[in-house]
Design a protein around this motif. Structure first.
Motif, PDB file in Angstrom:
ATOM      1  N   ASN A  41       0.815  -1.035  -0.131  1.00 25.71           N
ATOM      2  CA  ASN A  41       0.211   0.081  -0.076  1.00 25.71           C
ATOM      3  C   ASN A  41       0.838   1.200  -0.158  1.00 25.71           C
ATOM      4  OD1 ASN A  41      -2.082   2.191   1.753  1.00 25.71           O
ATOM      5  ND2 ASN A  41      -3.053   0.703   0.297  1.00 25.71           N
ATOM      6  N   ILE A  51      -7.369   1.966   0.126  1.00 26.55           N
ATOM      7  CA  ILE A  51      -7.644   1.548  -1.129  1.00 26.55           C
ATOM      8  C   ILE A  51      -8.047   2.422  -2.221  1.00 26.55           C
ATOM      9  CG2 ILE A  51      -8.240  -0.408  -2.673  1.00 26.55           C
ATOM     10  CD1 ILE A  51      -6.380  -1.263  -0.237  1.00 26.55           C
ATOM     11  N   ILE A  63      -1.662  -1.545  -4.688  1.00 27.55           N
ATOM     12  CA  ILE A  63      -2.779  -1.048  -4.054  1.00 27.55           C
ATOM     13  C   ILE A  63      -3.697  -2.263  -3.908  1.00 27.55           C
ATOM     14  CG2 ILE A  63      -4.418   0.659  -3.655  1.00 27.55           C
ATOM     15  CD1 ILE A  63      -2.474   2.598  -5.033  1.00 27.55           C
ATOM     16  N   SER A  78      -2.531  -4.916  -1.951  1.00 29.54           N
ATOM     17  CA  SER A  78      -2.439  -4.824  -0.483  1.00 29.54           C
ATOM     18  C   SER A  78      -3.734  -5.218   0.507  1.00 29.54           C
ATOM     19  CB  SER A  78      -2.293  -3.498  -0.086  1.00 29.54           C
ATOM     20  OG  SER A  78      -3.258  -2.316  -0.370  1.00 29.54           O
TER      21      SER A  78
END
Length: 359
Positions: free
Chosen positions: A138, A304, A351, A354
């Motif tokens: 992230n 996110i 992302i 993650s």
């Protein structure tokens, strides 16, 4: 108002499939990246009248969505989110003529991305921290997303290279890219010969403040969602339930600022009649995009959704400029676009990998 008039029981959670969140991200990216296209060929003067009619389109979209979802409770706190967005929008009037489009967007979109992501991820301003399974992915993805904006800054459209006085209207496009400039009508800029260092510093500060305001737009609605059990028993996790409150705040704030503008202009505002309908349509498209953003926040978390929706619209806008508006051309621009897009794809993949953790 405590919004507890109908029941004392907490609204039960309805588990929404994670794919709904990613579909919402896609809808938001496409509409944010395209909402300036209807206004591409119309002048908007100083932008104040344009933004007012755009906000009217946003509010009408909110009314329609509110009727579709059967008129959920109205939360006055969310009005603040609309006020923050409109205030940031108005600030860009003073920023872009001094610092130019590219630097201005880089400053406010970077601060917007960071504040929006960090407030959700770390739980700032009373929010519940939104964890992910792989924090390193992230963090790296967000860093690459910010850096990709610097890469896109190197793209120059034909109109900019020819020194035409153009500028992004005072609309928040959530992305660090200056590639949809032709879709943005003409507005006079301050001659660079009279721009002092002090003016640039002030404009840069205002751009960062605007980005912070943009990044805090969802904080009131997220706060309500995070405190449903103790403070807001009628609230739900559905992001669409906060649309009408937010869009009403946008319209009220826009009307207030526009009223001040009309008084300052002695009842002679600068209005291009032919731009009213394009502004309204752009507002509808922005309203749909923001609705997707709210749903994505609810399903995926801001850790996110914020980075994903921050990096996507610029690529869509650039594609409009290349294939429809024809204001981006040349091997140099294509190479920069390709490199920046690859970085954004890498950032998006990291992302997504993650993975959000449900609170």
């Amino acid at each position: 108002m405590n919004n507890a008039t109908t029941t004392n029981a907490t609204t039960p959670d309805e588990r929404t499939p994670i794919w709904v969140g990613y579909i919402s991200v896609l809808i938001s990216v496409v509409f944010f990246g395209s909402n300036f296209v209807p206004a591409a060929k119309y002048p908007i003067g100083d932008g104040l009248s344009f933004q007012f009619f755009l906000c009217c389109g946003i509010w009408v979209t909110g009314v329609i969505i509110n009727l579709i979802i059967k008129n959920p409770p109205f939360f006055p706190l969310v009005l603040i989110g609309g006020l923050l967005w409109t205030t940031g929008n108005i600030l860009s009037v003073f920023v872009i003529p001094i610092n130019g489009l590219g630097l201005s967007m880089l400053l406010w979109c970077t601060s917007n991305l960071f504040i929006g992501w960090a407030s959700g991820h770390f739980g700032w301003f009373g929010l519940t921290p939104e964890n992910v399974e792989n924090p390193a992915f992230n963090y790296i993805g967000v860093a690459i997303a910010c850096f990709s904006g610097v890469i896109f800054l190197a793209i120059r459209t034909g109109k900019i290279e020819n020194n035409v006085q153009e500028r992004q209207p005072i609309l928040h496009s959530i992305d660090v890219v200056n590639t949809s400039v032709k879709a943005v009508p003409e507005i006079n800029t301050v001659p660079q010969s009279i721009v002092s260092i002090r003016m640039r510093v002030i404009a840069s500060g205002l751009a960062i403040i605007a980005g912070i305001l943009f990044g805090l737009v969802f904080t009131p609605s997220t706060y309500i969602q995070d405190h449903r059990k103790d403070k807001y028993p009628t609230a739900s996790k559905n992001g669409l339930h906060y649309i009408f409150s937010m869009y009403t705040g946008i319209l009220l704030a826009s009307s207030f600022y526009y009223g001040i503008y009309i008084v300052a202009k002695r009842n002679r505002p600068h209005v291009h009649v032919e731009s009213i309908l394009p502004a309204f349509i752009s507002g509808i498209m922005w309203g749909i995009a923001q609705a997707g953003f709210l749903v994505a926040n609810s399903v995926l978390s801001q850790a996110i959704s914020f980075p994903l929706i921050s990096i996507g619209p610029g690529t869509i806008a650039a594609l409009w400029s290349i294939f429809y508006l024809k204001d981006i051309a040349g091997s140099r621009n294509y190479l920069i676009f390709t490199g920046g897009t690859l970085l954004r794809i890498i950032a998006a993949v990291l992302i997504i990998l993650s993975k959000p953790i449900s609170n």
